[in-house]
Write a protein that holds these residues in place. Sequence first.
Motif, PDB file in Angstrom:
ATOM      1  N   GLU A  63       0.842  -1.193   0.000  1.00 42.01           N
ATOM      2  CA  GLU A  63       0.000   0.000   0.000  1.00 42.01           C
ATOM      3  C   GLU A  63       0.880   1.246   0.000  1.00 42.01           C
TER       4      GLU A  63
ATOM      5  N   ILE B  87       1.267   5.217   0.710  1.00 37.72           N
ATOM      6  CA  ILE B  87       0.658   6.186   1.623  1.00 37.72           C
ATOM      7  C   ILE B  87       1.450   7.480   1.516  1.00 37.72           C
ATOM      8  N   PRO B  88       0.828   8.598   1.240  1.00 37.39           N
ATOM      9  CA  PRO B  88       1.584   9.818   0.926  1.00 37.39           C
ATOM     10  C   PRO B  88       2.389  10.396   2.071  1.00 37.39           C
ATOM     11  N   TYR B  89       2.143   9.964   3.316  1.00 37.30           N
ATOM     12  CA  TYR B  89       2.976  10.449   4.411  1.00 37.30           C
ATOM     13  C   TYR B  89       4.002   9.397   4.836  1.00 37.30           C
TER      14      TYR B  89
ATOM     15  N   GLY C  24       5.246   6.513  -1.144  1.00 41.58           N
ATOM     16  CA  GLY C  24       4.119   7.423  -1.029  1.00 41.58           C
ATOM     17  C   GLY C  24       3.247   7.590  -2.246  1.00 41.58           C
ATOM     18  N   THR C  25       3.612   6.973  -3.372  1.00 44.34           N
ATOM     19  CA  THR C  25       2.845   7.172  -4.601  1.00 44.34           C
ATOM     20  C   THR C  25       2.630   5.845  -5.310  1.00 44.34           C
TER      21      THR C  25
ATOM     22  N   ASP D 252      -5.732   2.511  -2.031  1.00 44.67           N
ATOM     23  CA  ASP D 252      -6.648   3.145  -1.089  1.00 44.67           C
ATOM     24  C   ASP D 252      -7.104   4.446  -1.732  1.00 44.67           C
TER      25      ASP D 252
ATOM     26  N   HIS E  74      -5.543   7.661  -0.227  1.00 47.78           N
ATOM     27  CA  HIS E  74      -4.110   7.812  -0.463  1.00 47.78           C
ATOM     28  C   HIS E  74      -3.812   8.083  -1.938  1.00 47.78           C
TER      29      HIS E  74
ATOM     30  N   ARG F 142      -4.720  11.868  -2.332  1.00 52.14           N
ATOM     31  CA  ARG F 142      -3.853  12.791  -1.588  1.00 52.14           C
ATOM     32  C   ARG F 142      -2.397  12.719  -2.037  1.00 52.14           C
ATOM     33  N   SER F 143      -2.005  11.641  -2.732  1.00 49.79           N
ATOM     34  CA  SER F 143      -0.643  11.554  -3.247  1.00 49.79           C
ATOM     35  C   SER F 143      -0.503  12.171  -4.633  1.00 49.79           C
TER      36      SER F 143
ATOM     37  N   ARG G  30      -1.792  12.456   7.816  1.00 48.21           N
ATOM     38  CA  ARG G  30      -1.957  11.280   8.667  1.00 48.21           C
ATOM     39  C   ARG G  30      -3.196  11.416   9.547  1.00 48.21           C
TER      40      ARG G  30
ATOM     41  N   ALA H 264      -6.217  10.681   7.481  1.00 49.48           N
ATOM     42  CA  ALA H 264      -6.337   9.265   7.155  1.00 49.48           C
ATOM     43  C   ALA H 264      -6.774   8.438   8.349  1.00 49.48           C
TER      44      ALA H 264
END
Length: 233
Positions: free
Chosen positions: A93, A95-97, A101-102, A123, A126, A129-130, A164, A167
């Motif tokens: 997965e 997650i941009p934080y 992240g992409t 997701d 994500h 937001r990414s 975060r 999310a």
Amino acid sequence: TDRIVPVIGDDPLIRRIENRLRDVGIDILDIEAIWLGPDSDAASYVPAFETGARLGAKHVLVVGNDPDEARVTDNVARLCTLAAPFGLKVMLEFIPYCQTGTVEAAHRIVSRAAQPNAGVLVDALHLSRSGGSPADIRRLDAEWLSYCQICDARPVRPPQNELRAEARAGRLYPGEGALPLTELLDALPAAIPVGVEAPCAKYASLPPLERGRLCGAATRAFLERYVRGSAAR
């Protein structure tokens, strides 16, 4: 701040879970989450794979939070090798934080890991937001996309240092926000399982059963609209 209930090694608890799953007719889609950092030891997760397989899980959710992408790739490949005998697919997965992240980063890692039981978990929050879009998902190998996670969100992306918090506690239920969920589902393979990950602080005081009811009602309403729209499209 999640309350973690230890399961591995607790045979009476595992048996109760097995019985309850059988009684209510529910399957386990995935076990989660393995956060890969610089010091992660892939072999240490074998007991989790054993327990997950015993409970009938099909996937393992993994997050890359190591700045060394080559090391993340090696660890993903190793996890895949260790998870394969248990019939588990390792889903990375983005997650941009986090460091991975992409969707592009997840694509590189899974491509280079080159394991038949590796995939990318999308997701909806994500992805948005990414800076990604459903069009980016169409470029992924369909074999990688074994399931997805949906939710909804407000139209404006928070600052990076607030992603975060959003999310973990600021999501909306499907159909209640501005994410391009229809386009995302159109871009994904047909008939894959859809998970709903939508923690929302405003419902935190409600009993879990009531939260599940609200989430289920919103999700069913969204999916019914989606199916009607798909027929029209």
